[in-house]
Design an enzyme around this catalytic site. Structure first.
Site, PDB file in Angstrom:
ATOM      1  N   GLU A   1      43.106 -63.220 -77.035  1.00  0.00           N
ATOM      2  CA  GLU A   1      41.798 -63.282 -76.740  1.00  0.00           C
ATOM      3  C   GLU A   1      41.222 -62.000 -76.258  1.00  0.00           C
ATOM      4  O   GLU A   1      40.917 -61.713 -75.243  1.00  0.00           O
ATOM      5  CB  GLU A   1      41.367 -64.514 -75.600  1.00  0.00           C
ATOM      6  CG  GLU A   1      41.714 -65.927 -76.087  1.00  0.00           C
ATOM      7  CD  GLU A   1      41.707 -66.780 -74.717  1.00  0.00           C
ATOM      8  OE1 GLU A   1      41.347 -66.390 -73.771  1.00  0.00           O
ATOM      9  OE2 GLU A   1      41.557 -67.825 -75.047  1.00  0.00           O
TER      10      GLU A   1
ATOM     11  N   GLU B   1      49.877 -69.511 -71.561  1.00  0.00           N
ATOM     12  CA  GLU B   1      48.772 -68.346 -71.614  1.00  0.00           C
ATOM     13  C   GLU B   1      49.302 -67.186 -70.699  1.00  0.00           C
ATOM     14  O   GLU B   1      49.063 -67.367 -69.400  1.00  0.00           O
ATOM     15  CB  GLU B   1      47.393 -68.789 -71.316  1.00  0.00           C
ATOM     16  CG  GLU B   1      46.162 -67.790 -71.343  1.00  0.00           C
ATOM     17  CD  GLU B   1      44.828 -68.419 -70.712  1.00  0.00           C
ATOM     18  OE1 GLU B   1      43.974 -67.777 -71.176  1.00  0.00           O
ATOM     19  OE2 GLU B   1      44.929 -69.148 -70.154  1.00  0.00           O
TER      20      GLU B   1
ATOM     21  N   GLU C   1      30.854 -62.565 -72.596  1.00  0.00           N
ATOM     22  CA  GLU C   1      31.510 -62.938 -71.437  1.00  0.00           C
ATOM     23  C   GLU C   1      30.831 -62.561 -70.017  1.00  0.00           C
ATOM     24  O   GLU C   1      29.433 -62.646 -70.082  1.00  0.00           O
ATOM     25  CB  GLU C   1      32.538 -61.916 -71.499  1.00  0.00           C
ATOM     26  CG  GLU C   1      33.911 -62.574 -72.139  1.00  0.00           C
ATOM     27  CD  GLU C   1      34.473 -63.491 -71.197  1.00  0.00           C
ATOM     28  OE1 GLU C   1      34.195 -63.755 -69.874  1.00  0.00           O
ATOM     29  OE2 GLU C   1      35.389 -64.377 -71.888  1.00  0.00           O
TER      30      GLU C   1
ATOM     31  N   ARG D   1      42.940 -70.090 -62.804  1.00  0.00           N
ATOM     32  CA  ARG D   1      43.313 -69.001 -63.425  1.00  0.00           C
ATOM     33  C   ARG D   1      43.419 -67.952 -62.628  1.00  0.00           C
ATOM     34  O   ARG D   1      43.547 -66.647 -63.048  1.00  0.00           O
ATOM     35  CB  ARG D   1      41.796 -68.621 -64.186  1.00  0.00           C
ATOM     36  CG  ARG D   1      41.817 -69.614 -65.334  1.00  0.00           C
ATOM     37  CD  ARG D   1      40.175 -69.471 -66.032  1.00  0.00           C
ATOM     38  NE  ARG D   1      40.167 -70.225 -67.284  1.00  0.00           N
ATOM     39  CZ  ARG D   1      39.935 -71.302 -67.425  1.00  0.00           C
ATOM     40  NH1 ARG D   1      39.901 -72.208 -66.300  1.00  0.00           N
ATOM     41  NH2 ARG D   1      39.843 -71.915 -68.794  1.00  0.00           N
TER      42      ARG D   1
ATOM     43  N   ASP E   1      54.149 -36.822 -93.136  1.00  0.00           N
ATOM     44  CA  ASP E   1      54.663 -35.970 -92.029  1.00  0.00           C
ATOM     45  C   ASP E   1      54.949 -36.638 -90.856  1.00  0.00           C
ATOM     46  O   ASP E   1      53.790 -36.631 -90.062  1.00  0.00           O
ATOM     47  CB  ASP E   1      54.074 -34.566 -92.041  1.00  0.00           C
ATOM     48  CG  ASP E   1      54.594 -33.941 -90.961  1.00  0.00           C
ATOM     49  OD1 ASP E   1      55.656 -34.302 -90.465  1.00  0.00           O
ATOM     50  OD2 ASP E   1      53.973 -32.856 -90.706  1.00  0.00           O
TER      51      ASP E   1
ATOM     52  N   GLU F   1      33.475 -61.569 -76.165  1.00  0.00           N
ATOM     53  CA  GLU F   1      34.826 -62.232 -76.787  1.00  0.00           C
ATOM     54  C   GLU F   1      34.727 -62.783 -78.111  1.00  0.00           C
ATOM     55  O   GLU F   1      33.618 -63.712 -78.339  1.00  0.00           O
ATOM     56  CB  GLU F   1      35.267 -63.075 -75.858  1.00  0.00           C
ATOM     57  CG  GLU F   1      36.650 -63.785 -76.297  1.00  0.00           C
ATOM     58  CD  GLU F   1      37.294 -64.672 -75.113  1.00  0.00           C
ATOM     59  OE1 GLU F   1      37.636 -65.710 -75.376  1.00  0.00           O
ATOM     60  OE2 GLU F   1      37.356 -64.308 -73.814  1.00  0.00           O
TER      61      GLU F   1
ATOM     62  N   HIS G   1      44.074 -62.123 -72.937  1.00  0.00           N
ATOM     63  CA  HIS G   1      44.812 -63.578 -72.837  1.00  0.00           C
ATOM     64  C   HIS G   1      45.627 -63.855 -73.908  1.00  0.00           C
ATOM     65  O   HIS G   1      45.045 -63.876 -74.889  1.00  0.00           O
ATOM     66  CB  HIS G   1      43.872 -64.405 -72.228  1.00  0.00           C
ATOM     67  CG  HIS G   1      43.168 -64.264 -71.032  1.00  0.00           C
ATOM     68  ND1 HIS G   1      41.964 -65.050 -70.726  1.00  0.00           N
ATOM     69  CD2 HIS G   1      43.323 -63.278 -69.965  1.00  0.00           C
ATOM     70  CE1 HIS G   1      41.398 -64.539 -69.665  1.00  0.00           C
ATOM     71  NE2 HIS G   1      42.189 -63.543 -69.157  1.00  0.00           N
TER      72      HIS G   1
ATOM     73  N   GLU H   1      39.009 -59.048 -75.366  1.00  0.00           N
ATOM     74  CA  GLU H   1      37.681 -58.984 -75.004  1.00  0.00           C
ATOM     75  C   GLU H   1      37.148 -57.286 -75.179  1.00  0.00           C
ATOM     76  O   GLU H   1      37.949 -56.552 -75.156  1.00  0.00           O
ATOM     77  CB  GLU H   1      37.180 -59.482 -73.464  1.00  0.00           C
ATOM     78  CG  GLU H   1      37.771 -60.603 -73.140  1.00  0.00           C
ATOM     79  CD  GLU H   1      37.557 -61.105 -71.785  1.00  0.00           C
ATOM     80  OE1 GLU H   1      37.633 -62.364 -71.395  1.00  0.00           O
ATOM     81  OE2 GLU H   1      38.065 -60.112 -70.825  1.00  0.00           O
TER      82      GLU H   1
ATOM     83  N   ARG I   1      48.089 -64.195 -68.968  1.00  0.00           N
ATOM     84  CA  ARG I   1      46.654 -63.719 -68.729  1.00  0.00           C
ATOM     85  C   ARG I   1      46.566 -62.214 -68.293  1.00  0.00           C
ATOM     86  O   ARG I   1      45.338 -61.829 -68.093  1.00  0.00           O
ATOM     87  CB  ARG I   1      46.013 -64.612 -67.498  1.00  0.00           C
ATOM     88  CG  ARG I   1      45.868 -66.295 -67.961  1.00  0.00           C
ATOM     89  CD  ARG I   1      45.334 -66.747 -66.901  1.00  0.00           C
ATOM     90  NE  ARG I   1      43.948 -66.326 -66.374  1.00  0.00           N
ATOM     91  CZ  ARG I   1      42.663 -66.570 -66.992  1.00  0.00           C
ATOM     92  NH1 ARG I   1      42.823 -67.216 -68.175  1.00  0.00           N
ATOM     93  NH2 ARG I   1      41.706 -66.068 -66.345  1.00  0.00           N
TER      94      ARG I   1
END
Length: 451
Positions: free
Chosen positions: A137, A340, A194, A322, A57, A201, A250, A139, A342
């Site tokens: 990645e 990447e 982390e 970063r 359903d 992670e 990431h 976390e 982020r």
């Protein structure tokens, strides 16, 4: 269990069910908001599931269909079969199959199935001659439970980035999670504590975009289940504790050509990035505010996306630091060249988030978008004037702004499809409206006695 008239993959699943003594199958799918749902059937229904599908359903699933359009069908993907690791201590086991959702009125894939949304993005890439590889990645935090089994925000460790026991007291839990993931077919690359206390992670190898989205959904379920066996609560909430780092996801991406070459690599480029990669990157930057509504889909997501806690908020890219939205990681081989993103966080629906990123990148390629030079300085240290000088804008500061950006972006709207787009915007607008009319403890502490 007979395997006549079945595909080779489906036949192999039936044989594995017998060999592993599986007594129940969980037929898994995901709703629009990213919550994993499942229909449990006895294992002897596996053949029927592969040949006829299993009906359910759809009106009871958030954002699927109205009550008068309720009949839906689950078609299991045999390549996703796995034995659930937390049931193998008994005489029998439970298995899992991830399913595609079919609209029974047409016999076609249901337009509101997030897995189908991602399949459409992948098909667009294939039409352009590419396959999409993704490596996320995700976390997460591990918190203690209270005497009633409810989650708290208390941690059982005082660890920091890459710390070892005894500070990282959850290392044994991570080990058990890794064992469970490996039993389900994951290839684990690394795991570590982390930056924030209680934050962890676990990285698994890249795969094609669909398999990776399936893996993210599985990863979250396994982490929660095994943490619970240790009387801990695992959460993928982006910012459960104020004033410390939040949890991101990431997302590394690359395109490969039909002859197996990495379309993102150019040996002669200063950054080893091809024009294709730069246009793909530029497409994500162009559509980042709208993507954020999908990749950072909760009110809480924007508590993470603030300067000062290593989360990117500035729409720029870098080959070094970063602080930018997109980073070009170092690559040891041409096959490893990638970008990447982020900004996504692990509360997102991975199927929708990957689809939005892919469509944005492909839009950049189709339109020959060019990206600016990378920002090699720490953008967190820029004042507003310097950001304006560099032409650096920011992500939306809250879910409401992200929804506005999504409503103004035809590319990301088309990426989701009409059904998902309308239901997603409706649900997220309601969520943000509920947040706006609520009064927080912070406000009471700040103002109640002052005014």
């Amino acid at each position: 269990m007979t395997t006549e008239n079945l595909s080779e993959e489906a036949s192999a699943v039936l044989e594995a069910i017998d060999e592993e003594n599986v007594d129940f199958l969980r037929l898994q799918f995901t709703d629009i908001l990213g919550t994993v749902k499942n229909v449990s059937v006895p294992a002897d229904q596996a053949r029927k599931a592969f040949t006829e599908g299993i009906y359910f359903d759809g009106s009871s699933i958030n954002g699927f269909v109205r009550i008068q359009e309720s009949d839906m069908r689950l078609d299991p993907d045999p390549s996703t079969f796995a034995v659930l690791p937390w049931r193998t201590d008994s005489d029998s086991a439970a298995g899992r199959l991830i399913c595609d959702v079919i609209d029974t009125s047409t016999g076609e894939p249901f337009s509101g199935d997030p897995r189908g949304v991602l399949k459409r993005a992948i098909a667009r890439a294939e039409e352009m001659g590419y396959t999409v590889n993704v490596a996320p990645e995700p976390e997460f935090f591990l918190f203690e439970e209270d005497e009633d089994g409810r989650a708290t925000t208390k941690t059982s460790d005082a660890g920091g980035y890459f710390d070892l026991a005894p500070k990282d007291l959850a290392s044994d839990v991570r080990r058990d999670i890794i064992f469970g993931l490996e039993e389900m077919g994951f290839d684990i690359e690394a795991s570590h504590h982390e930056v924030a206390r209680g934050q962890h992670e676990i990285n698994f190898t890249y795969d094609d975009a669909l398999s990776t989205a399936d893996n993210v959904a599985t990863f979250r379920a396994v982490v929660r289940a095994i943490a619970a066996e240790h009387d801990l609560h695992a959460t993928f909430m982006p910012k459960p504790i104020p004033r410390i780092n939040g949890s991101g996801m990431h997302t590394h991406m690359s395109l490969f050509t039909e002859d197996g070459e990495n379309a993102f690599h150019d040996e002669d480029d200063e950054f080893n990035l091809s024009d294709t990669a730069k246009s793909y990157l530029a497409g994500i930057l162009e559509h980042a505010p709208a993507i954020a509504a999908v990749s950072n889909p909760t009110v809480n997501s924007y508590k993470r996306l603030v300067p000062g806690y290593e989360a990117p908020v500035y729409v720029a890219w870098s080959d070094r630091n970063r602080s930018a939205l997109i980073r070009k990681p170092a690559a040891r081989t041409p096959a490893a060249s990638r970008i990447e993103a982020r900004f996504p966080d692990p509360s997102c629906n991975p199927y929708l988030a990957f689809a939005a990123l892919i469509h944005a990148g492909l839009d950049g390629i189709e339109n020959g978008l060019e990206c600016d030079d990378p920002i090699r300085e720490n953008i967190y240290e820029f004042d507003e004037q310097k950001r304006e000088e560099y032409g650096i804008t920011t992500l939306p500061s809250n879910l409401g702004e992200a929804i506005d950006a999504l409503e103004a972006d035809d590319v990301i709207e088309d990426a989701l499809g009409e059904h998902v787009y309308e239901n997603f915007v409706e649900a997220k607008t309601q969520e943000y409206d509920e947040f706006r009319v609520d009064v927080s403890d912070w406000e009471l502490d700040r103002y109640l006695e002052k005014f």
